[in-house]
Design an enzyme around this catalytic site. Structure first.
Site, PDB file in Angstrom:
ATOM      1  CB  VAL A  80     -15.582 -44.254   3.680  1.00 49.87           C
ATOM      2  CG1 VAL A  80     -14.212 -43.625   3.949  1.00 49.87           C
ATOM      3  CG2 VAL A  80     -16.651 -43.172   3.593  1.00 49.87           C
ATOM      4  CG  HIS A  87      -8.132 -39.139   4.861  1.00 49.32           C
ATOM      5  ND1 HIS A  87      -7.576 -37.891   4.944  1.00 49.32           N
ATOM      6  CD2 HIS A  87      -9.219 -39.000   4.080  1.00 49.32           C
ATOM      7  CE1 HIS A  87      -8.282 -37.043   4.235  1.00 49.32           C
ATOM      8  NE2 HIS A  87      -9.295 -37.689   3.699  1.00 49.32           N
ATOM      9  CG  PHE A 112     -26.057 -43.728   7.766  1.00 54.76           C
ATOM     10  CD1 PHE A 112     -25.345 -42.555   7.631  1.00 54.76           C
ATOM     11  CD2 PHE A 112     -25.368 -44.889   8.071  1.00 54.76           C
ATOM     12  CE1 PHE A 112     -23.957 -42.531   7.787  1.00 54.76           C
ATOM     13  CE2 PHE A 112     -23.988 -44.888   8.233  1.00 54.76           C
ATOM     14  CZ  PHE A 112     -23.284 -43.701   8.086  1.00 54.76           C
TER      15      PHE A 112
HETATM   16  C1  DLZ Z   1      -9.945 -38.234   0.368  1.00 58.62           C
HETATM   17  C2  DLZ Z   1     -10.882 -39.392   0.355  1.00 58.62           C
HETATM   18  C3  DLZ Z   1     -10.394 -40.700   0.538  1.00 58.62           C
HETATM   19  C4  DLZ Z   1      -8.955 -40.987   0.784  1.00 58.62           C
HETATM   20  N1  DLZ Z   1     -11.210 -41.761   0.479  1.00 58.62           N
HETATM   21  C5  DLZ Z   1     -12.535 -41.554   0.273  1.00 58.62           C
HETATM   22  C6  DLZ Z   1     -13.428 -42.668   0.228  1.00 58.62           C
HETATM   23  O1  DLZ Z   1     -13.048 -43.848   0.345  1.00 58.62           O
HETATM   24  N2  DLZ Z   1     -14.755 -42.396   0.062  1.00 58.62           N
HETATM   25  C7  DLZ Z   1     -15.241 -41.117  -0.076  1.00 58.62           C
HETATM   26  O2  DLZ Z   1     -16.470 -40.952  -0.223  1.00 58.62           O
HETATM   27  N3  DLZ Z   1     -14.405 -40.063  -0.055  1.00 58.62           N
HETATM   28  C8  DLZ Z   1     -13.080 -40.244   0.099  1.00 58.62           C
HETATM   29  N4  DLZ Z   1     -12.225 -39.191   0.123  1.00 58.62           N
HETATM   30  C9  DLZ Z   1     -12.753 -37.825  -0.211  1.00 58.62           C
HETATM   31  C10 DLZ Z   1     -13.378 -37.048   0.956  1.00 58.62           C
HETATM   32  O3  DLZ Z   1     -14.660 -37.563   1.286  1.00 58.62           O
HETATM   33  C11 DLZ Z   1     -13.541 -35.559   0.519  1.00 58.62           C
HETATM   34  O4  DLZ Z   1     -14.277 -35.496  -0.672  1.00 58.62           O
HETATM   35  C12 DLZ Z   1     -12.198 -34.881   0.315  1.00 58.62           C
HETATM   36  O5  DLZ Z   1     -11.430 -34.942   1.493  1.00 58.62           O
HETATM   37  C13 DLZ Z   1     -12.383 -33.406  -0.097  1.00 58.62           C
HETATM   38  O6  DLZ Z   1     -13.112 -32.668   0.895  1.00 58.62           O
END
Ligand code: DLZ
Length: 154
Positions: A80, A87, A112
């Protein structure tokens, strides 16, 4: 959080069933994390399954299903990267709290391996790629195997 001080862990997976649940955002980093985890688990003697989910938010439900389906441990992998909105905090919180809850509720260890980074370079540095400083996929897999052995001794 510094990667210094990481322990050397036992990685005997003989007779164990390990499920790797992996998100799909940030392909290059994810490829490194998955390679690091599989490169630890497969030579360990464990039976290994890889399940892909869309994002890190979906990791807890996949980990819960793997645990209820009989996995001895789950290795959760995701990346992430902080953006310009809150978000990031919600996805990190959901993944972290969700995976913790799965592990405690089911008694199945969850390694993890979710990177929560300010930018892509921080993630690349931890992805286990040729130029990376750390390999968080390998570390998560080692932690999962070692925790199974720790719990078996109780
Ligand atoms: C929406 C989203 C965003 C903005 N960034 C990431 C990220 O950096 N890494 C990740 O694993 N997932 C991201 N997602 C998607 C969310 O985890 C999720 O899949 C969506 O909100 C749909 O439920």
């Amino acid at each position: 959080m510094s990667g210094e001080g990481a322990p050397s862990l036992t990685t005997d997976g003989t007779g164990l069933r390990i499920v790797v649940v992996a998100a799909s955002w940030h392909t290059t980093v994810m490829d490194g994390l998955i390679a690091g985890a599989l490169g630890t688990l497969e030579p360990s003697g464990a039976t290994v399954e890889l399940i892909r989910v869309p994002g890190s938010f979906e990791l807890p439900v996949a980990a819960a299903r793997a645990a209820s389906a009989g996995a001895d441990a789950v290795v959760a992998l995701g990346v992430v990267i902080r953006g310009g909105t809150p978000h990031f905090d919600y996805v990190c919180q959901a993944a972290t709290v969700g995976l913790t809850e799965v592990s405690i509720r089911t008694g199945v260890p969850v390694g993890f391996g979710v990177l929560t980074c300010d930018d892509e370079q921080q993630a690349l540095d931890r992805a286990g790629l040729p130029d990376s400083k750390e390999d968080k996929g390998r570390e998560a897999a080692e932690a999962a195997l070692a925790t199974i052995r720790s719990l078996a001794a109780l």
